[in-house]
Design a protein around this motif. Structure first.
Motif, mmCIF file in Angstrom:
data_model
loop_
_atom_site.group_PDB
_atom_site.id
_atom_site.type_symbol
_atom_site.label_atom_id
_atom_site.label_comp_id
_atom_site.label_asym_id
_atom_site.label_seq_id
_atom_site.Cartn_x
_atom_site.Cartn_y
_atom_site.Cartn_z
ATOM 1 N N UNK A 267 -4.576 7.207 -3.488
ATOM 2 C CA UNK A 267 -4.340 7.172 -4.821
ATOM 3 C C UNK A 267 -3.024 7.318 -5.514
ATOM 4 N N UNK A 268 -2.092 7.943 -4.499
ATOM 5 C CA UNK A 268 -0.731 8.258 -4.982
ATOM 6 C C UNK A 268 0.097 7.736 -4.001
ATOM 7 N N UNK A 269 0.444 6.298 -3.390
ATOM 8 C CA UNK A 269 0.953 5.975 -2.583
ATOM 9 C C UNK A 269 2.485 6.010 -2.575
ATOM 10 N N UNK A 270 3.271 5.940 -1.744
ATOM 11 C CA UNK A 270 4.743 5.778 -1.816
ATOM 12 C C UNK A 270 5.050 4.275 -1.735
ATOM 13 N N UNK A 271 5.913 3.839 -2.735
ATOM 14 C CA UNK A 271 6.340 2.408 -2.838
ATOM 15 C C UNK A 271 7.594 2.383 -2.151
ATOM 16 N N UNK A 272 8.044 1.340 -1.304
ATOM 17 C CA UNK A 272 9.189 1.281 -0.559
ATOM 18 C C UNK A 272 9.680 -0.242 -0.778
ATOM 19 N N UNK A 273 10.841 -0.444 -0.791
ATOM 20 C CA UNK A 273 11.631 -1.913 -0.788
ATOM 21 C C UNK A 273 11.252 -2.715 0.372
ATOM 22 N N UNK A 274 10.758 -3.951 0.178
ATOM 23 C CA UNK A 274 10.667 -4.863 1.214
ATOM 24 C C UNK A 274 11.927 -5.753 1.205
ATOM 25 N N UNK A 275 12.511 -5.891 2.265
ATOM 26 C CA UNK A 275 13.835 -6.641 2.181
ATOM 27 C C UNK A 275 13.522 -8.041 2.830
ATOM 28 N N UNK A 276 12.283 -8.618 2.505
ATOM 29 C CA UNK A 276 12.216 -10.039 2.946
ATOM 30 C C UNK A 276 11.585 -10.793 1.858
ATOM 31 N N UNK B 169 11.181 -1.361 7.698
ATOM 32 C CA UNK B 169 11.757 -1.963 8.866
ATOM 33 C C UNK B 169 11.009 -2.783 9.665
ATOM 34 N N UNK B 170 10.355 -2.141 10.345
ATOM 35 C CA UNK B 170 9.125 -2.721 11.087
ATOM 36 C C UNK B 170 7.723 -2.444 10.673
ATOM 37 N N UNK B 171 6.914 -3.213 11.607
ATOM 38 C CA UNK B 171 5.293 -3.291 11.309
ATOM 39 C C UNK B 171 4.848 -3.429 12.680
ATOM 40 N N UNK B 172 3.679 -2.883 12.924
ATOM 41 C CA UNK B 172 2.948 -3.021 14.181
ATOM 42 C C UNK B 172 1.663 -3.607 13.926
ATOM 43 N N UNK B 173 1.436 -4.791 14.596
ATOM 44 C CA UNK B 173 0.128 -5.639 14.216
ATOM 45 C C UNK B 173 -1.008 -5.326 15.198
ATOM 46 N N UNK B 174 -2.129 -5.611 15.032
ATOM 47 C CA UNK B 174 -3.410 -5.302 15.527
ATOM 48 C C UNK B 174 -3.266 -5.452 17.160
ATOM 49 N N UNK B 175 -2.376 -6.215 17.571
ATOM 50 C CA UNK B 175 -2.196 -6.390 18.884
ATOM 51 C C UNK B 175 -1.237 -5.411 19.620
ATOM 52 N N UNK B 176 -0.662 -4.627 18.615
ATOM 53 C CA UNK B 176 0.576 -3.543 19.273
ATOM 54 C C UNK B 176 1.916 -4.170 19.452
ATOM 55 N N UNK B 177 1.855 -5.343 18.758
ATOM 56 C CA UNK B 177 3.369 -6.174 18.781
ATOM 57 C C UNK B 177 4.059 -5.434 17.560
ATOM 58 N N UNK B 178 5.378 -5.264 17.925
ATOM 59 C CA UNK B 178 6.307 -4.691 16.824
ATOM 60 C C UNK B 178 7.204 -5.677 16.378
ATOM 61 N N UNK B 179 7.145 -5.774 14.920
ATOM 62 C CA UNK B 179 7.861 -6.886 14.378
ATOM 63 C C UNK B 179 8.790 -6.392 13.311
ATOM 64 N N UNK B 180 10.199 -6.719 13.340
ATOM 65 C CA UNK B 180 11.256 -6.482 12.264
ATOM 66 C C UNK B 180 11.069 -7.239 11.270
ATOM 67 N N UNK B 181 10.514 -6.754 10.059
ATOM 68 C CA UNK B 181 10.328 -7.556 8.783
ATOM 69 C C UNK B 181 11.833 -7.361 8.006
ATOM 70 N N UNK B 182 12.696 -6.696 8.218
ATOM 71 C CA UNK B 182 13.879 -6.507 7.682
ATOM 72 C C UNK B 182 14.889 -7.759 8.061
ATOM 73 N N UNK B 183 14.980 -8.593 7.162
ATOM 74 C CA UNK B 183 15.784 -10.039 7.812
ATOM 75 C C UNK B 183 17.001 -9.556 7.957
ATOM 76 N N UNK B 184 17.578 -8.718 7.220
ATOM 77 C CA UNK B 184 18.971 -8.357 7.250
ATOM 78 C C UNK B 184 19.476 -7.801 8.481
ATOM 79 N N UNK B 185 18.549 -7.389 9.476
ATOM 80 C CA UNK B 185 18.795 -7.065 10.537
ATOM 81 C C UNK B 185 19.093 -7.970 11.718
#
Length: 243
Positions: A31-40, A71-87
């Motif tokens: 009901x009151x989520x945290x809003x974060x910056x998406x650098x992609x 910075x990162x997301x973990x998909x349903x298969x357990x893979x880690x993905x860096x979504x911050x293209x600036x990295x």
């Protein structure tokens, strides 16, 4: 490359307006989520499904409207993905400085963001030194995985949508070779589930055609995979690249 601050963990609710994402973490609620910056700014296909685990950093810059960065997301298969293209560029810069990319280890002078070409571009890295011609290195981050096989490990693609900008960069690299320089198109794989890379013919046939033209002209294409964790990332191995 270590993250400058410890990453916080949350659960993705949604990504919206390209630059924003709402997440749930121990200090928030649906009901009151945290809003974060998406650098992609890309489509983030296969990288932004609701319910997936996300990791975000926190800035102490008081001028920022949103203090947290996805910075990162973990998909349903357990893979880690860096979504911050600036990295991607700092990751490659670290590998170049530490001479962990053997084919580029002979260069001692590394300059970033150098203007070049006829189309108003900036090359990610200009390498010089040694007996070889100057080397122009263009970095592209790869996060698009073909999940049709349904098994761990698989085919990665770049780009994840039509990219006129990426097309321009390939043309510039071809021109570099024609002028007697060395040119490298370096695909930085920021997805632990990807084990090979190809141009996305099905999404941007113009780009795929230009990459084939570039290879014929003498542009080198390399794919390097990152080891990814909430503590940091390191380029660890070269992957097969095929058109």
């Amino acid at each position: 490359m270590q993250f400058s601050s410890s990453l916080c963990r949350g659960q993705l609710i949604r990504r919206y307006k390209r630059f924003l994402a709402d997440v749930i973490h121990p200090g928030s609620s649906p009901e009151a989520p945290l809003t974060i910056h998406c650098p992609n700014t890309g489509k983030m296909t296969g990288c932004a499904e609701p319910g997936w685990t996300v990791y975000f950093s926190t800035s102490d810059n008081q001028k920022r409207k949103y203090a947290h960065t996805w910075e990162l997301v973990e998909n349903r298969r357990g893979d880690l993905i860096c979504v911050n293209t600036g990295r991607a560029n700092p990751l490659v810069a670290e590998a170049l400085a530490q001479k962990r990319i053997p084919s580029l280890a002979q260069y001692d002078d590394i300059k970033a963001e150098v203007r070049y070409g006829n189309e108003g571009s900036r090359i990610d890295f200009l390498l010089s030194g040694g007996d070889e011609p100057d080397c122009y290195v263009e970095v592209k981050s790869v996060t698009l995985l073909d999940e049709t096989a349904g098994e761990p490990g698989g085919q990665g693609y770049f780009p994840d949508t039509e990219s006129v900008r990426a097309q321009k960069h390939v043309r510039e690299l071809i021109d570099c070779v024609h002028h007697g320089h060395r040119a490298v198109l370096l695909f930085c794989v920021l997805h632990t589930g990807i084990d090979r890379v190809s141009p996305a013919q099905h999404l941007d046939p113009v780009y795929a055609g230009l990459v084939l033209e570039a290879l014929t002209a003498g542009v080198e294409c390399q794919a390097w995979k990152a080891d990814i964790s909430p503590e940091g990332m390191t380029l660890i191995e070269q992957l097969p690249f095929a058109v």
